[in-house]
Enzyme design. Structure first.
Site, mmCIF file in Angstrom:
data_model
loop_
_atom_site.group_PDB
_atom_site.id
_atom_site.type_symbol
_atom_site.label_atom_id
_atom_site.label_comp_id
_atom_site.label_asym_id
_atom_site.label_seq_id
_atom_site.Cartn_x
_atom_site.Cartn_y
_atom_site.Cartn_z
ATOM 1 C CB CYS A 102 39.171 11.446 -3.232
ATOM 2 S SG CYS A 102 39.944 10.365 -4.426
ATOM 3 C CB SER B 28 43.117 8.968 -1.726
ATOM 4 O OG SER B 28 41.847 9.533 -1.957
ATOM 5 C CE1 TYR C 47 40.863 12.343 2.293
ATOM 6 C CE2 TYR C 47 42.608 11.585 3.747
ATOM 7 C CZ TYR C 47 42.149 11.859 2.473
ATOM 8 O OH TYR C 47 42.954 11.660 1.391
ATOM 9 C CE LYS D 52 -2.292 0.537 11.182
ATOM 10 N NZ LYS D 52 -3.203 0.054 10.113
ATOM 11 C CG HIS E 228 16.451 6.757 -18.758
ATOM 12 N ND1 HIS E 228 16.462 8.025 -19.282
ATOM 13 C CD2 HIS E 228 17.648 6.210 -19.049
ATOM 14 C CE1 HIS E 228 17.618 8.228 -19.875
ATOM 15 N NE2 HIS E 228 18.363 7.137 -19.759
ATOM 16 N NE ARG F 216 1.912 7.098 11.232
ATOM 17 C CZ ARG F 216 1.214 6.726 10.193
ATOM 18 N NH1 ARG F 216 1.340 5.527 9.691
ATOM 19 N NH2 ARG F 216 0.357 7.551 9.632
ATOM 20 N NE ARG G 133 43.150 12.570 -10.378
ATOM 21 C CZ ARG G 133 41.899 12.281 -10.677
ATOM 22 N NH1 ARG G 133 41.309 11.246 -10.122
ATOM 23 N NH2 ARG G 133 41.227 13.037 -11.513
ATOM 24 N NE ARG H 54 -6.277 -0.406 13.045
ATOM 25 C CZ ARG H 54 -5.914 0.423 14.017
ATOM 26 N NH1 ARG H 54 -5.967 0.032 15.293
ATOM 27 N NH2 ARG H 54 -5.475 1.623 13.725
ATOM 28 N N GLY I 114 -0.667 0.849 -0.420
ATOM 29 C CA GLY I 114 -0.758 -0.338 -1.259
ATOM 30 C C GLY I 114 -1.073 -1.590 -0.471
ATOM 31 C CG MET J 89 -6.789 -5.490 2.440
ATOM 32 S SD MET J 89 -7.381 -7.037 3.092
ATOM 33 C CE MET J 89 -7.863 -6.541 4.712
ATOM 34 N N GLY K 95 39.696 5.819 -4.601
ATOM 35 C CA GLY K 95 38.964 6.471 -5.689
ATOM 36 C C GLY K 95 37.772 5.590 -5.996
HETATM 37 P P1 ADP Z 1 -4.265 2.875 8.213
HETATM 38 O O1 ADP Z 1 -3.119 1.946 8.236
HETATM 39 O O2 ADP Z 1 -4.720 3.214 6.834
HETATM 40 O O3 ADP Z 1 -4.079 4.058 9.096
HETATM 41 P P2 ADP Z 1 -6.004 1.803 10.272
HETATM 42 O O4 ADP Z 1 -5.858 0.370 10.592
HETATM 43 O O5 ADP Z 1 -5.381 2.738 11.200
HETATM 44 O O6 ADP Z 1 -5.515 2.037 8.776
HETATM 45 O O7 ADP Z 1 -7.546 2.052 10.168
HETATM 46 C C1 ADP Z 1 -8.199 2.970 9.349
HETATM 47 C C2 ADP Z 1 -9.196 3.770 10.156
HETATM 48 O O8 ADP Z 1 -10.064 2.940 10.874
HETATM 49 C C3 ADP Z 1 -8.516 4.662 11.146
HETATM 50 O O9 ADP Z 1 -9.139 5.916 11.114
HETATM 51 C C4 ADP Z 1 -8.749 3.996 12.465
HETATM 52 O O10 ADP Z 1 -8.841 4.929 13.486
HETATM 53 C C5 ADP Z 1 -10.081 3.269 12.243
HETATM 54 N N1 ADP Z 1 -10.170 2.067 13.038
HETATM 55 C C6 ADP Z 1 -9.349 0.998 12.969
HETATM 56 N N2 ADP Z 1 -9.689 0.082 13.913
HETATM 57 C C7 ADP Z 1 -10.725 0.590 14.593
HETATM 58 C C8 ADP Z 1 -11.511 0.122 15.699
HETATM 59 N N3 ADP Z 1 -11.246 -1.030 16.284
HETATM 60 N N4 ADP Z 1 -12.485 0.910 16.136
HETATM 61 C C9 ADP Z 1 -12.744 2.092 15.544
HETATM 62 N N5 ADP Z 1 -12.061 2.585 14.507
HETATM 63 C C10 ADP Z 1 -11.046 1.852 14.031
HETATM 64 MG MG MG Z 2 40.163 7.643 -10.957
HETATM 65 MG MG MG Z 3 -4.258 4.437 10.781
#
Ligand code: ADP
Ligand code: MG
Ligand code: MG
Length: 895
Positions: A847, A779, A867, A22, A451, A335, A628, A91, A100, A102, A781
């Site tokens: 192989c 080869s 190969y 990010k 598993h 991204r 073989r 962020r 997972g 924050m 294995g």
């Molecule tokens: P995630 O990694 O879950 O995408 P983000 O850091 O992108 O989390 O933020 C979650 C939401 O908060 C997104 O919709 C983002 O556009 C919004 N957001 C983050 N920072 C700002 C900011 N400075 N102003 C307004 N909206 C924000």
């Molecule tokens: Mg063998």
């Molecule tokens: Mg985001």
């Protein structure tokens, strides 16, 4: 002094290791001149230091102050100022986007004073108090660990008291009351007050992001996705812009093309008067992006312009998050977007057509794993479906069958010719037979290293695991769906191992168009996706240096492999030719009392073998075929010890004739081994069973002579398995050379052939220099080499403890799925080096099944093999990856 803090204007998109994905992309957009709210990124290095020391590094604090001051000066506002507060978001952002971690905290800097300043400056009291209640809610939940539903319940109550359904219907006064209530919730659950000092809010939120790297969900996700544990996360501090400032404001998400199909166009959702995650949280109905055109034509036009600019810059599909504040557009994230396998192929070729990337680059944009997805049959997109659950997509494919809840039932039903899906909470080693008997496996617990998942992938069987919405009751042979429907033994379900979807009933399966294309029955120009695959495959074949062969034991398999693009057979196993009707001959061979009788049986086998080889040479005319000689222990061709003992005992009791069975039983006992994998097999068998290998070699050479006479071009390569010492190979080679001379005399044709060996024992790898004096090719294995290097047998360990090893991180991936580069790979490297040193033109291949695994193919390319050979179905994958490996190597040379 270490630099722990980077302004958005300092970094770029290549710094994902340091700034996280990010942060690196925020910096990139800033430097492209796009409207990104000012801010800075605290590095992953700071996170790592924090996690190691338990405290932020000493220099960091001053650096944060410095960067914060710069932002404050640029904007003429200070963080949390009572009259005109600067507010920021905190962020998380690791190198790879990860659930997972924050959740983002917005509106940091608000407190009991600055909320009034914000109200005055914005001339919108409702907005100010809405922002404050959001801060307490988000900060309370993520930083102070107050259960989130306490806030949600209070919000729901407030709406109910008022008789409204949307939070936008709450007034400033309602929100003021809610803020008081939220603060009380914080106090009651944590014993502490909601912090009023803006800088404290910022620092505590930053540390909470660092700590979330080691949160339980993050750890589980990293194990599953094989993301290294030691990367750490960055923290982005970003000036707030407000989508909740009324109807000329809002927030949205968008893709520059359709990530599901790859079709060009703009895809996205927009939500008026909203902040942050509101748009994806489903609290109000969003509108399609096109609606923004009417609401705010200027912002919409600017957005399209920026999306175009991003594609031209990133040369790929981008996904973005944006906010409109009183008509002005702000970019908050971008991204290179995730996409489906079919979209990946389509987009790559579209970008070529649009002149954005080269054909070579298009090859880098797709993977062998994506191609695999396209080669599995799939559920018909248009068929009506009743989805009952979604679990992990543990092993791809589309399977339809009747559900059973125990392995015994699976085996029993399968014997009656029924297709069954084994449903368990989770599987364990006792379920192995049931899994083999089923067309698919469905579990309600466990992830991609459970598993069920590991074993199913090993078998190539469709599997969905961890479908938690299903309540599986194996005692009562039933499962309950989320809507209360109960499915019992024998009911039909359809599971999609590629997506993780589970459907009730029989969903029609459509064969893969891509496979039809590889089979040669579908014209590539008849379908857009197939055309894209065709184009990229052509580039791959042009780029590849590694050749791709197939493991094929008979004519039809060899022919199929050739259609799939194989450039030869890398492994033709002869043991399958000894089964069926011919098994009886092998029994006689083993029981033969003297050399005369043994020779007679071998003479009977020879023409049969010759016929097998002729078929394969025909299918692979003009291409090399590595045959073989017999590898597995002979007792595999004899009846089971226990079963035969019982039969003899019963027959004796019934006074039946047992003489023949008894001599067979004696042979079974004689040949019984504790560890057959390490027993009398491979070259050892050839040395002990006089005449066996000579017979096989003769059949190979006679078949080749016959093909030549018929105008064909056979290219036999005779391969001796399980050699550990050059002397073993030498003895066999003498025998084969004699045979070759005889065949040449008898047939009048001098058959050109190679004699080589498998390298599948550590000793062979370590003495490869000596072995290469005799062997014309190696080869690797890698299946046996993996077993003998680790000292375990796949059949015994995979079901027993592999899932445990994966969970503990001892393996990142099963060494049978992807080559263990550190251990087994090291042996391969040694053997390549010493083999080539001894014999410059030695031909080198692999192989094992690893020949079709993307990561392993790249390794084999790097160490310079000639190969790889894999199952016919994996040949296209290996071709693609061989091309990508060469492509990557070429580009890294020029960089
Ligand atoms: P995630 O990694 O879950 O995408 P983000 O850091 O992108 O989390 O933020 C979650 C939401 O908060 C997104 O919709 C983002 O556009 C919004 N957001 C983050 N920072 C700002 C900011 N400075 N102003 C307004 N909206 C924000
Ligand atoms: Mg063998
Ligand atoms: Mg985001």
């Amino acid at each position: 002094m270490t630099q722990y803090v980077y302004s958005f204007s300092e970094g770029n998109r290549d710094q994902k290791d340091l700034l996280g994905g990010k942060g690196a992309n925020l910096a990139e957009m800033t430097n492209m001149g796009l409207p990104v709210p000012p801010g800075f990124t605290i590095t992953t290095e700071a996170c790592k230091a924090y996690l190691a020391e338990g405290a932020v590094p000493a220099e960091m604090d001053a650096q944060v102050t410095d960067h914060l001051t710069r932002v404050e000066q640029a904007l003429g506002r200070t963080l949390g100022d009572p009259d005109d507060p600067l507010l920021v978001s905190v962020r998380s952002g690791a190198k790879f986007s990860m659930p997972g971690m924050m959740e983002t905290v917005l509106n940091i800097g608000l407190n009991d004073q600055s909320v009034n300043g914000l109200a005055k400056i914005s001339e919108d009291e409702r907005f100010a108090w809405d922002s404050y209640r959001r801060l307490i809610q988000m900060y309370g939940k993520t930083v102070m660990e107050v259960p989130g539903d306490l806030f949600e319940d209070a919000l729901a109550d407030a709406k109910e008291r008022k008789g409204v359904t949307l939070d936008t219907d709450l007034t400033a006064d309602d929100l003021k009351a809610l803020v008081e209530q939220f603060k009380q919730i914080v106090k009651d659950t944590t014993g502490a007050d909601f912090p009023q000092d803006p800088r404290n809010q910022l620092d505590a939120a930053t540390e909470a992001v660092f700590r979330s790297w080691n949160g339980e969900r993050a750890i589980i996700y990293r194990r599953q996705e094989r993301i290294p544990e030691d990367l750490g996360t960055a923290v982005n501090v970003c000036t707030m812009v407000f989508g909740n400032l009324g109807d000329d404001s809002g927030t949205g998400v968008a893709f520059t093309r359709d990530p599901a199909t790859g079709h060009p166009g703009v895809y996205g959702d927009y939500l008026q008067n909203a902040q942050g995650e509101d748009v994806v949280a489903g609290i109000r109905n969003t509108m399609p992006l096109s609606a923004l055109q009417e609401l705010n034509p200027a912002a919409h036009a600017r957005l399209l312009e920026i999306m175009h600019q991003l594609e031209e810059h990133y040369l790929d599909l981008c996904d973005i998050e944006f906010t409109v504040e009183r008509g002005k557009l702000w970019m908050l994230q971008t991204r290179v977007g995730k996409r489906t396998a079919q979209a990946a192929f389509r987009i790559a070729t579209q970008l070529v057509d649009e002149g954005l990337i080269s054909e070579d680059e298009a090859l880098n944009r797709v993977t062998g794993d994506q191609l695999v997805h396209l080669m599995f049959p799939s559920f018909d997109d248009d068929a009506p479906k009743n989805r009952i659950a979604k679990g992990m997509n543990a092993s791809p494919g589309a399977a339809v069958g009747q559900i059973v809840f125990s392995s015994e039932a699976a085996v029993e039903w399968a014997k009656k010719g029924k297709k069954v899906i084994l449903v368990r909470r989770e599987t364990n080693p006792d379920d192995l037979n049931g899994m083999i008997a089923s067309v698919g496996i469905l579990t309600s617990r466990g992830g991609k290293t459970s598993h069920a998942a590991v074993v199913a992938r090993g078998m190539g069987k469709t599997c969905v695991c961890g479908a938690e919405q299903l309540d599986v009751d194996t005692k009562r042979n039933q499962m309950t769906c989320p809507d209360g429907t109960v499915l019992v033994e024998g009911d039909v379900v359809s599971i999609d191992g590629t997506s993780g979807d589970v459907y009730a009933g029989d969903v029609p399966v459509a064969p893969s168009l891509v496979v039809q294309y590889f089979e040669g029955t579908l014209d590539p120009s008849s379908d857009e996706l197939v055309a894209a695959v065709d184009r990229i495959m052509k580039t791959a074949d042009k780029q590849a240096r590694l050749k791709v062969r197939a493991n094929a034991d008979n004519g039809p398999d060899a022919a199929r492999a050739r259609r799939f693009g194989a450039q030869g057979v890398g492994l033709c196993r002869t043991e399958h030719m000894f089964l069926g009707d011919r098994r009886e001959l092998v029994e006689r061979l083993i029981l033969a009392p003297g050399s005369e009788q043994r020779r007679a049986v071998l003479e009977e086998l020879r023409p049969l073998q010759r016929g097998d080889f002729i078929e394969i040479f025909e299918a692979m005319d003009g291409l090399p075929v590595t045959i073989r000689l017999l590898d597995p222990p002979l007792h595999e061709f004899l009846p089971d010890l226990v079963e035969l003992s019982v039969k003899v005992a019963v027959d004796e009791h019934d006074h039946k004739e047992t003489e023949e069975d008894e001599s067979l039983l004696a042979a079974v006992r004689r040949l019984h081994e504790q560890n057959p994998m390490l027993g009398l097999r491979g070259v050892r068998l050839g040395l002990v069973t006089k005449g066996l290998f000579a017979m096989q070699a003769r059949a190979v050479l006679e078949a080749a002579a016959e093909r030549i006479k018929a105008g064909g071009d056979p290219r036999p390569e005779i391969m001796i398995p399980l050699v550990g010492a050059v002397q073993e190979l030498e003895s066999i080679k003498v025998e084969i050379d004699e045979v070759a001379t005889k065949v040449a005399e008898e047939s009048g044709v001098d058959v050109h052939h190679l004699i080589g060996t498998m390298i599948e024992l550590p000793r062979a790898a370590l003495t490869a220099g000596q072995i290469a004096e005799v062997a014309e090719f190696f080869s690797f294995g890698t299946n046996d080499l993996t077993q003998t290097t680790w000292g375990f047998s796949r059949d015994d360990v995979e079901a027993e403890f592999f899932s445990e090893y994966l969970d503990r991180g001892i393996f990142r991936v099963s060494p049978f799925e992807s080559l263990d580069i550190d251990g087994v790979g090291r042996l391969v490297k040694v053997a390549v080096r010493e083999g080539r040193a001894a014999r410059r033109d030695i031909h080198l291949g692999v192989c094992g099944e690893h020949g079709g695994d993307p990561a392993s193919v790249h390794f084999f390319h790097e160490v310079g093999l000639d190969y790889v050979s894999c199952s016919p179905f994996r040949v296209p994958v290996a071709r693609l990856e061989a091309g990508r490996a060469a492509n990557e190597a070429a580009h890294s040379d020029t960089r």
